[in-house]
Design an enzyme around this catalytic site. Structure first.
Site, PDB file in Angstrom:
ATOM      1  N   GLU A  81       0.081  -1.424   5.720  1.00  0.00           N
ATOM      2  CA  GLU A  81       1.112  -0.990   6.670  1.00  0.00           C
ATOM      3  C   GLU A  81       0.969   0.480   7.002  1.00  0.00           C
ATOM      4  OE1 GLU A  81       4.974   0.759   7.955  1.00  0.00           O
ATOM      5  OE2 GLU A  81       3.791   1.200   6.151  1.00  0.00           O
TER       6      GLU A  81
ATOM      7  N   ASP B  92       0.825  -1.213   0.000  1.00  0.00           N
ATOM      8  CA  ASP B  92       0.000   0.000   0.000  1.00  0.00           C
ATOM      9  C   ASP B  92       0.855   1.257   0.000  1.00  0.00           C
ATOM     10  OD1 ASP B  92       0.735  -0.892   2.645  1.00  0.00           O
ATOM     11  OD2 ASP B  92      -0.600   0.635   3.489  1.00  0.00           O
TER      12      ASP B  92
END
Length: 381
Positions: free
Chosen positions: A144, A82
């Site tokens: 994350e 991400d």
């Protein structure tokens, strides 16, 4: 673009939007990691690796690849898929461009550069004639940037390895210690009334002013705590404040989101206890339960995760630097789950999340070469 397969791989990763909404409502395309996970899975399968996907949340799958060499040691390579938002970028975020030895685009530095370097090294090992010196697991994790749910899910599902390397932009330094983070909200409550008659209400924003004054003093006290040799002192900041309905209404609620950066060994309970003591004797407030708590991490300088990676970096022609970091990473989750892990990867954290995010391609090549040597067990020359 380029004939270099590593740079081409990174460009392909950057071209796939994988924006983390960071808890905000999602509108439009380009959010979550589903598309990039599909690409990563397909690329790894092409090289004969054992690949599986596990849906952590709808549209958010972890990708795990394994290379079994029949070895006694297993190395985990972990990198998140991400990225942060791209709306404020001054370059085209998902149209990767190479200029002057750099690749530009959202996620190029944080942390698709690490993902590309790890994938390239693993696929090269899978294709090579030389038997790797270790078994390898590659985990491409979701979320994350906001909740650390991808790495937490993998650990809860039984992920195990002897050492771990977590990809983040460290300038190819080895980070063996970093801070953790706990985030929660403090809330004050009042009584709504017309602002022409403030005496009929209780102003929650005014009440929050007293709370923030106490917390500011507490933040100053934290800065004077005896510093960690690599990480310095812990810290506290207030990052988001919200309250009130309209300017002519006495606000009945005010909330502030707090960010406490912790040292290795500090627990969530200890964090909250310190803040509670700072507000002792002051009424009209409450704490919400923390919505994020990731531990800091520290492993010894002579732990295998440090020494083996240091040998590989030296063998790849890099300078071996061992450091600490102020930010939190998935390494906090992995170390807490019993996998002794360091943080390592190409790029500079100073370029992460910026309007012109980029990564130095020499750093990218060094990271991939070093990880390749770690897999091969070739170490220093």
């Amino acid at each position: 673009m380029t004939a270099d397969p590593l740079v081409r791989l990174l460009a392909d990763l950057v071209a796939i939007p994988s924006v983390n909404p960071m808890g905000r409502p999602v509108a439009g395309e380009g959010y979550y990691e589903g598309a990039i996970a599909e690409f990563v899975s397909a690329r790894l399968k092409r090289h004969g690796l054992d690949v599986r996907t596990d849906e952590v949340a709808p549209g958010r799958p972890n990708v795990t690849a394994r290379l079994d060499a029949g070895a006694t040691r297993t190395v985990l390579l972990e990198s998140h898929m991400d990225t942060v938002h791209a709306a404020a970028m001054t370059i085209s975020p998902f149209d990767p461009a190479v200029r002057n030895g750099r690749l530009y685009g959202r996620g190029s530095c944080d942390t698709k550069g690490s993902l590309a370097a790890f994938m390239h090294a693993l696929c090269s090992a899978a294709d090579g004639k030389r038997k790797p010196a270790c078994n390898v697991i590659l985990l491409a994790a979701v979320d994350e940037e906001y909740g650390f749910t991808g790495s937490s899910f993998a650990v809860a599902q039984g992920l195990r390895a002897d050492i771990g390397v977590v990809g983040e932009p460290t300038r190819c330094a080895i980070v063996r210690a970093h801070k953790g983070v706990t985030r929660w909200r403090v809330v004050t409550r009042g009584v709504a009334a017309h602002s022409a008659y403030p005496e009929r209400g209780e102003n929650a924003i005014f009440a929050m002013g007293a709370v923030l004054s106490r917390l500011e003093r507490y933040a100053g006290a934290l800065r004077r705590v005896a510093p960690h040799e690599l990480l310095g002192a812990p810290s506290l900041s207030a990052g988001v404040i919200e309250g009130g309905e309209a300017v002519n209404v006495i606000p009945a609620r005010c909330a502030v989101e707090l960010d406490r950066r912790t040292l290795p060994g500090e627990t969530t309970g200890r964090v909250l206890e310190g803040a509670l003591r700072a507000l002792e004797g002051l009424g009209g407030w409450s704490f919400d339960a923390p919505h994020l708590s990731v531990a800091g991490m520290e492993i010894p300088e002579h732990a295998p995760a440090v020494t083996l990676l240091a040998e590989a970096i030296a063998g790849a022609g890099g300078d071996v630097r061992i450091e600490g970091a102020q930010y939190a990473t998935d390494a906090g989750i992995l170390n807490g789950g019993g996998i002794p892990s360091v943080v390592f990867g190409p790029g500079d954290i100073a370029q992460a999340h910026t309007a012109e995010e980029w990564i130095d391609l020499e750093s990218l090549a060094l990271a991939s070469s070093a990880v390749g040597r770690l897999i091969e067990g070739s170490g220093a020359v």
